[in-house]
Design a protein around this motif. Structure first.
Motif, PDB file in Angstrom:
ATOM      1  N   ILE A  63       0.868  -1.299   0.000  1.00 20.41           N
ATOM      2  CA  ILE A  63      -0.170   0.065   0.151  1.00 20.41           C
ATOM      3  C   ILE A  63       0.871   1.097   0.129  1.00 20.41           C
ATOM      4  O   ILE A  63       1.653   1.446   0.956  1.00 20.41           O
ATOM      5  CB  ILE A  63      -1.086  -0.027   1.282  1.00 20.41           C
ATOM      6  N   ASP A  64       0.754   2.174  -0.893  1.00 17.37           N
ATOM      7  CA  ASP A  64       1.444   3.189  -1.129  1.00 17.37           C
ATOM      8  C   ASP A  64       0.615   4.469  -0.870  1.00 17.37           C
ATOM      9  O   ASP A  64       1.054   5.603  -1.286  1.00 17.37           O
ATOM     10  CB  ASP A  64       2.177   3.475  -2.638  1.00 17.37           C
ATOM     11  N   ASP A  65      -0.631   4.503  -0.484  1.00 18.84           N
ATOM     12  CA  ASP A  65      -1.537   5.418  -0.390  1.00 18.84           C
ATOM     13  C   ASP A  65      -1.677   6.081   0.874  1.00 18.84           C
ATOM     14  O   ASP A  65      -2.253   5.073   1.958  1.00 18.84           O
ATOM     15  CB  ASP A  65      -2.871   4.977  -0.967  1.00 18.84           C
ATOM     16  N   VAL A  66      -1.296   7.006   1.465  1.00 20.35           N
ATOM     17  CA  VAL A  66      -1.370   7.587   3.029  1.00 20.35           C
ATOM     18  C   VAL A  66      -2.976   7.462   3.506  1.00 20.35           C
ATOM     19  O   VAL A  66      -3.183   7.159   4.519  1.00 20.35           O
ATOM     20  CB  VAL A  66      -0.789   8.839   3.166  1.00 20.35           C
ATOM     21  N   ASP A  67      -3.684   7.744   2.845  1.00 23.04           N
ATOM     22  CA  ASP A  67      -5.291   7.974   2.888  1.00 23.04           C
ATOM     23  C   ASP A  67      -5.697   6.285   3.398  1.00 23.04           C
ATOM     24  O   ASP A  67      -6.568   5.991   4.252  1.00 23.04           O
ATOM     25  CB  ASP A  67      -5.957   8.445   2.085  1.00 23.04           C
ATOM     26  N   VAL A  68      -5.236   5.474   2.669  1.00 25.32           N
ATOM     27  CA  VAL A  68      -5.798   4.038   2.625  1.00 25.32           C
ATOM     28  C   VAL A  68      -4.946   3.522   4.063  1.00 25.32           C
ATOM     29  O   VAL A  68      -5.627   2.692   4.735  1.00 25.32           O
ATOM     30  CB  VAL A  68      -5.208   3.254   1.610  1.00 25.32           C
ATOM     31  N   LEU A  69      -3.531   3.887   4.296  1.00 25.65           N
ATOM     32  CA  LEU A  69      -2.963   3.384   5.327  1.00 25.65           C
ATOM     33  C   LEU A  69      -3.462   4.116   6.672  1.00 25.65           C
ATOM     34  O   LEU A  69      -3.725   3.467   7.576  1.00 25.65           O
ATOM     35  CB  LEU A  69      -1.539   3.751   5.246  1.00 25.65           C
ATOM     36  N   ALA A  70      -3.846   5.343   6.448  1.00 28.18           N
ATOM     37  CA  ALA A  70      -4.664   5.987   7.696  1.00 28.18           C
ATOM     38  C   ALA A  70      -6.079   5.372   7.966  1.00 28.18           C
ATOM     39  O   ALA A  70      -6.365   5.145   9.115  1.00 28.18           O
ATOM     40  CB  ALA A  70      -5.157   7.429   7.486  1.00 28.18           C
ATOM     41  N   ALA A  71      -6.727   4.534   7.091  1.00 34.62           N
ATOM     42  CA  ALA A  71      -7.835   4.040   7.291  1.00 34.62           C
ATOM     43  C   ALA A  71      -7.672   2.748   7.982  1.00 34.62           C
ATOM     44  O   ALA A  71      -8.299   2.526   8.924  1.00 34.62           O
ATOM     45  CB  ALA A  71      -8.782   4.007   5.912  1.00 34.62           C
ATOM     46  N   VAL A  72      -6.606   2.032   7.641  1.00 32.50           N
ATOM     47  CA  VAL A  72      -6.116   0.828   8.147  1.00 32.50           C
ATOM     48  C   VAL A  72      -5.797   1.148   9.546  1.00 32.50           C
ATOM     49  O   VAL A  72      -6.019   0.304  10.709  1.00 32.50           O
ATOM     50  CB  VAL A  72      -5.068   0.115   7.555  1.00 32.50           C
ATOM     51  N   TYR A  73      -5.262   2.175   9.980  1.00 33.18           N
ATOM     52  CA  TYR A  73      -4.682   2.717  11.319  1.00 33.18           C
ATOM     53  C   TYR A  73      -5.910   2.981  12.108  1.00 33.18           C
ATOM     54  O   TYR A  73      -5.748   2.561  13.292  1.00 33.18           O
ATOM     55  CB  TYR A  73      -3.641   3.949  11.028  1.00 33.18           C
ATOM     56  N   ASP A  74      -6.734   3.507  11.599  1.00 30.53           N
ATOM     57  CA  ASP A  74      -8.064   3.927  12.136  1.00 30.53           C
ATOM     58  C   ASP A  74      -8.847   2.630  12.675  1.00 30.53           C
ATOM     59  O   ASP A  74      -9.394   2.496  13.811  1.00 30.53           O
ATOM     60  CB  ASP A  74      -8.838   4.900  11.549  1.00 30.53           C
ATOM     61  N   ALA A  75      -8.770   1.788  11.719  1.00 27.86           N
ATOM     62  CA  ALA A  75      -9.637   0.204  11.945  1.00 27.86           C
ATOM     63  C   ALA A  75      -8.833  -0.467  13.109  1.00 27.86           C
ATOM     64  O   ALA A  75      -9.558  -1.068  13.789  1.00 27.86           O
ATOM     65  CB  ALA A  75      -9.754  -0.454  10.558  1.00 27.86           C
ATOM     66  N   GLU A  76      -7.431  -0.332  13.161  1.00 27.13           N
ATOM     67  CA  GLU A  76      -6.696  -1.183  14.058  1.00 27.13           C
ATOM     68  C   GLU A  76      -7.065  -0.588  15.442  1.00 27.13           C
ATOM     69  O   GLU A  76      -7.277  -1.248  16.527  1.00 27.13           O
ATOM     70  CB  GLU A  76      -5.420  -1.317  13.905  1.00 27.13           C
ATOM     71  N   GLU A  77      -6.942   0.846  15.368  1.00 27.70           N
ATOM     72  CA  GLU A  77      -7.221   1.621  16.744  1.00 27.70           C
ATOM     73  C   GLU A  77      -8.448   1.479  17.215  1.00 27.70           C
ATOM     74  O   GLU A  77      -8.638   1.097  18.475  1.00 27.70           O
ATOM     75  CB  GLU A  77      -6.868   2.888  16.406  1.00 27.70           C
ATOM     76  N   ALA A  78      -9.574   1.217  16.352  1.00 26.98           N
ATOM     77  CA  ALA A  78     -11.020   0.889  16.927  1.00 26.98           C
ATOM     78  C   ALA A  78     -11.306  -0.437  16.963  1.00 26.98           C
ATOM     79  O   ALA A  78     -12.021  -0.699  17.822  1.00 26.98           O
ATOM     80  CB  ALA A  78     -11.993   1.667  15.639  1.00 26.98           C
ATOM     81  N   GLY A  79     -10.335  -1.453  16.551  1.00 25.59           N
ATOM     82  CA  GLY A  79     -10.445  -2.683  16.799  1.00 25.59           C
ATOM     83  C   GLY A  79      -9.673  -3.326  18.127  1.00 25.59           C
ATOM     84  O   GLY A  79      -9.762  -2.853  19.143  1.00 25.59           O
TER      85      GLY A  79
ATOM     86  N   ARG B  96       4.685   2.014   8.135  1.00 20.01           N
ATOM     87  CA  ARG B  96       4.516   2.070   6.725  1.00 20.01           C
ATOM     88  C   ARG B  96       4.084   3.639   6.083  1.00 20.01           C
ATOM     89  O   ARG B  96       4.458   4.087   4.910  1.00 20.01           O
ATOM     90  CB  ARG B  96       3.392   1.026   6.134  1.00 20.01           C
ATOM     91  N   ILE B  97       3.334   4.320   7.111  1.00 25.49           N
ATOM     92  CA  ILE B  97       2.645   5.673   6.605  1.00 25.49           C
ATOM     93  C   ILE B  97       4.012   6.627   6.418  1.00 25.49           C
ATOM     94  O   ILE B  97       4.279   7.486   5.515  1.00 25.49           O
ATOM     95  CB  ILE B  97       2.059   6.220   7.572  1.00 25.49           C
TER      96      ILE B  97
END
Length: 128
Positions: free
Chosen positions: A92-108, A121-122
């Motif tokens: 993944i080379d898209d910071v927005d996508v990585l931020a979404a994964v970060y948010d999902a991990e943080e919420a999960g 990675r970000i």
């Protein structure tokens, strides 16, 4: 068009849709609604009739239409071990996508090692 509402988690920017905080609503396409509600999980569909009042639905759907990033679904970090997640993040080379994964991990699961891997990675993508 479906209407979605941000129901949990921190502020997030979804590429091609906008920035959301808890309680924000948006009219989105069916594919985006499915992604936000079913894959991310921090949005919920609200009364679709509200969007219908704004005008007729756009029924002109083309094969090339897809998720906002066009890169396929964002991996749900809770479905992966940290080692497996690191492998997926490397593609993944898209910071927005990585931020979404970060948010999902943080919420999960909110695993420190997964958060560190995602943030690493970000940082690497931003340096490039």
């Amino acid at each position: 068009m479906p209407v979605v509402e941000k129901t949990s988690g921190a502020r997030v920017t979804i590429r091609d849709i906008g920035e959301f905080t808890h309680g924000d609503r948006a009219d989105v396409g069916a594919a985006d609604a499915a992604y936000l509600c079913d894959e991310r999980g921090d949005f919920e569909r609200v009364d679709d009739a509200v969007a219908a009042e704004d005008g007729p639905a756009d029924e002109d759907v083309h094969e090339e239409d897809g998720p906002p990033d066009g890169a396929g679904p964002i991996p749900d970090p809770s479905d992966h071990s940290v080692a497996d997640l690191r492998d997926k993040l490397s593609d993944i080379d898209d910071v927005d996508v990585l931020a979404a994964v970060y948010d999902a991990e943080e919420a999960g699961k909110d695993r420190d090692t997964a958060i560190e891997a995602i943030q690493g990675r970000i940082n690497a993508v931003r340096e490039d």
